[in-house]
Design a protein around this motif. Structure first.
Motif, PDB file in Angstrom:
ATOM      1  N   ASN A   3       0.816  -1.221   0.000  1.00  0.00           N
ATOM      2  CA  ASN A   3       0.000   0.000   0.000  1.00  0.00           C
ATOM      3  C   ASN A   3       0.846   1.267   0.000  1.00  0.00           C
ATOM      4  O   ASN A   3       0.412   2.319   0.471  1.00  0.00           O
ATOM      5  CB  ASN A   3      -0.966   0.016   1.187  1.00  0.00           C
ATOM      6  CG  ASN A   3      -2.034  -1.047   1.072  1.00  0.00           C
ATOM      7  OD1 ASN A   3      -2.327  -1.527  -0.023  1.00  0.00           O
ATOM      8  ND2 ASN A   3      -2.622  -1.429   2.187  1.00  0.00           N
ATOM      9  N   ASN A  97      -1.842  -7.070   8.220  1.00  0.00           N
ATOM     10  CA  ASN A  97      -3.010  -7.575   7.496  1.00  0.00           C
ATOM     11  C   ASN A  97      -3.736  -8.576   8.388  1.00  0.00           C
ATOM     12  O   ASN A  97      -3.103  -9.432   9.004  1.00  0.00           O
ATOM     13  CB  ASN A  97      -2.583  -8.254   6.195  1.00  0.00           C
ATOM     14  CG  ASN A  97      -3.773  -8.830   5.439  1.00  0.00           C
ATOM     15  OD1 ASN A  97      -4.677  -8.106   5.051  1.00  0.00           O
ATOM     16  ND2 ASN A  97      -3.780 -10.142   5.242  1.00  0.00           N
ATOM     17  N   SER A 121      -7.590  -0.191   5.104  1.00  0.00           N
ATOM     18  CA  SER A 121      -8.028  -0.513   3.746  1.00  0.00           C
ATOM     19  C   SER A 121      -8.230  -2.014   3.660  1.00  0.00           C
ATOM     20  O   SER A 121      -7.929  -2.751   4.603  1.00  0.00           O
ATOM     21  CB  SER A 121      -6.987  -0.057   2.713  1.00  0.00           C
ATOM     22  OG  SER A 121      -5.747  -0.718   2.920  1.00  0.00           O
ATOM     23  N   TYR A 122      -8.759  -2.477   2.537  1.00  0.00           N
ATOM     24  CA  TYR A 122      -8.843  -3.918   2.333  1.00  0.00           C
ATOM     25  C   TYR A 122      -8.777  -4.238   0.853  1.00  0.00           C
ATOM     26  O   TYR A 122      -9.114  -3.419   0.003  1.00  0.00           O
ATOM     27  CB  TYR A 122     -10.085  -4.523   2.982  1.00  0.00           C
ATOM     28  CG  TYR A 122     -11.421  -3.967   2.547  1.00  0.00           C
ATOM     29  CD1 TYR A 122     -12.101  -4.507   1.462  1.00  0.00           C
ATOM     30  CD2 TYR A 122     -12.021  -2.926   3.250  1.00  0.00           C
ATOM     31  CE1 TYR A 122     -13.336  -4.017   1.082  1.00  0.00           C
ATOM     32  CE2 TYR A 122     -13.261  -2.428   2.877  1.00  0.00           C
ATOM     33  CZ  TYR A 122     -13.919  -2.984   1.792  1.00  0.00           C
ATOM     34  OH  TYR A 122     -15.141  -2.492   1.416  1.00  0.00           O
ATOM     35  N   SER A 123      -8.294  -5.450   0.563  1.00  0.00           N
ATOM     36  CA  SER A 123      -8.111  -5.875  -0.818  1.00  0.00           C
ATOM     37  C   SER A 123      -8.698  -7.258  -1.078  1.00  0.00           C
ATOM     38  O   SER A 123      -8.646  -7.758  -2.192  1.00  0.00           O
ATOM     39  CB  SER A 123      -6.618  -5.886  -1.174  1.00  0.00           C
ATOM     40  OG  SER A 123      -5.895  -6.702  -0.270  1.00  0.00           O
ATOM     41  N   GLU A 124      -9.234  -7.880  -0.019  1.00  0.00           N
ATOM     42  CA  GLU A 124      -9.900  -9.173  -0.140  1.00  0.00           C
ATOM     43  C   GLU A 124     -11.236  -9.091   0.586  1.00  0.00           C
ATOM     44  O   GLU A 124     -11.498  -8.147   1.332  1.00  0.00           O
ATOM     45  CB  GLU A 124      -9.039 -10.295   0.463  1.00  0.00           C
ATOM     46  CG  GLU A 124      -7.759 -10.585  -0.303  1.00  0.00           C
ATOM     47  CD  GLU A 124      -8.004 -11.217  -1.664  1.00  0.00           C
ATOM     48  OE1 GLU A 124      -9.101 -11.771  -1.878  1.00  0.00           O
ATOM     49  OE2 GLU A 124      -7.109 -11.147  -2.519  1.00  0.00           O
ATOM     50  N   GLY A 159      -4.461  -1.795 -11.038  1.00  0.00           N
ATOM     51  CA  GLY A 159      -5.122  -2.149  -9.784  1.00  0.00           C
ATOM     52  C   GLY A 159      -6.441  -2.856  -9.996  1.00  0.00           C
ATOM     53  O   GLY A 159      -6.950  -2.937 -11.117  1.00  0.00           O
ATOM     54  N   ASN A 161      -8.717  -3.124  -6.738  1.00  0.00           N
ATOM     55  CA  ASN A 161      -9.530  -3.077  -5.529  1.00  0.00           C
ATOM     56  C   ASN A 161      -9.459  -1.706  -4.865  1.00  0.00           C
ATOM     57  O   ASN A 161      -8.776  -0.798  -5.350  1.00  0.00           O
ATOM     58  CB  ASN A 161      -9.092  -4.177  -4.552  1.00  0.00           C
ATOM     59  CG  ASN A 161     -10.278  -4.806  -3.834  1.00  0.00           C
ATOM     60  OD1 ASN A 161     -11.161  -4.104  -3.348  1.00  0.00           O
ATOM     61  ND2 ASN A 161     -10.309  -6.129  -3.775  1.00  0.00           N
ATOM     62  N   ASN A 163      -7.969  -0.539  -2.291  1.00  0.00           N
ATOM     63  CA  ASN A 163      -6.680  -0.002  -1.859  1.00  0.00           C
ATOM     64  C   ASN A 163      -5.837   0.504  -3.031  1.00  0.00           C
ATOM     65  O   ASN A 163      -4.708   0.955  -2.838  1.00  0.00           O
ATOM     66  CB  ASN A 163      -5.896  -1.040  -1.043  1.00  0.00           C
ATOM     67  CG  ASN A 163      -5.535  -2.270  -1.853  1.00  0.00           C
ATOM     68  OD1 ASN A 163      -6.142  -2.566  -2.878  1.00  0.00           O
ATOM     69  ND2 ASN A 163      -4.541  -3.003  -1.388  1.00  0.00           N
ATOM     70  N   ASP A 164      -6.397   0.451  -4.240  1.00  0.00           N
ATOM     71  CA  ASP A 164      -5.705   0.959  -5.428  1.00  0.00           C
ATOM     72  C   ASP A 164      -6.270   2.298  -5.916  1.00  0.00           C
ATOM     73  O   ASP A 164      -5.766   2.859  -6.887  1.00  0.00           O
ATOM     74  CB  ASP A 164      -5.808  -0.059  -6.575  1.00  0.00           C
ATOM     75  CG  ASP A 164      -5.158  -1.381  -6.239  1.00  0.00           C
ATOM     76  OD1 ASP A 164      -4.025  -1.360  -5.727  1.00  0.00           O
ATOM     77  OD2 ASP A 164      -5.783  -2.433  -6.479  1.00  0.00           O
TER      78      ASP A 164
END
Length: 209
Positions: A3, A97, A121-124, A159, A161, A163-164
């Motif tokens: 990130n 994480n 933030s989150y990506s999953e 990107g 998600n 967090n992008d």
């Protein structure tokens, strides 16, 4: 990486930029979330690897991360007890994480700690990421551009998600994976193939002439 927590020139093994979490921060995050008595897979991203508790790596279904089970098993360095590892570690980390069993539990945790002094933030689907306040992928991109002696308009970011978002908004060319959410796709100058279809390679081939 992480990130925007750090940017590394791997060819010359040189750290170009970093904004890392001190272990006092990590212990505070761990103690705060653990006090909620939530089942969690707590991970530290540092030293170029990801440290995670062995029991969690072996049971990714418990944290609804079965779709990336193979990736997790390949990329994690197991520790027997993450709490003890955190207590004994001195060096800072790039990111914390946490995977939870469900997105609802994750969202409940976020609501309880929404005023915490870290970027969340989150990506999953069920994870939650912690970085130093103000850390963004866009900052990392700016640092990289300065190091390379190019303008931000000459950069490209890819990107898929939430967090992008910041890096997609700031890059010269914004590329979004086909598997991304619709709201993320709206930020793209170019929609490439999905993660499963080598979308990054396809975008580079199509856009870098």
């Amino acid at each position: 990486m992480c990130n925007g927590a750090y940017v590394i020139d791997f060819e010359n093994n040189k750290m170009l930029y970093s904004d890392l979490l001190d272990m006092s921060d990590v212990r505070y995050i761990y103690d705060t979330v653990k006090a909620m008595d939530m089942d969690m897979m707590f991970e530290l991203q540092a030293d170029g690897v990801i440290y995670s508790e062995r029991r969690c790596i072996e049971d990714t279904k418990r944290y609804n991360a079965y779709h990336i089970d193979e990736f997790i098993k390949k990329t994690r360095v197991p520790v027997e007890n993450i709490g003890e590892y955190i207590a004994s570690r001195d060096k800072p980390v790039a990111k914390v994480n946490i995977f939870f069993p469900t997105a609802e539990i994750r969202d409940e945790v976020v609501e309880k700690i929404k005023d915490i002094n870290y970027d969340l933030s989150y990506s999953e689907g069920t994870n939650l990421e912690f970085n130093v306040k103000g850390t963004t992928k866009a900052k990392g991109l700016v640092a990289l551009a300065e190091y390379l002696g190019i303008s931000i308009e000459e950069t490209m970011a890819i990107g898929d998600n939430l967090n992008d978002v910041d890096i997609l908004k700031n890059a010269g060319i914004s590329v979004v994976m086909d598997n991304a959410r619709d709201e993320i796709k709206k930020l793209g100058d170019f929609i490439t193939l999905s993660n499963d279809e080598n979308g990054v390679a396809y975008a580079i081939k199509e856009l870098i002439k």
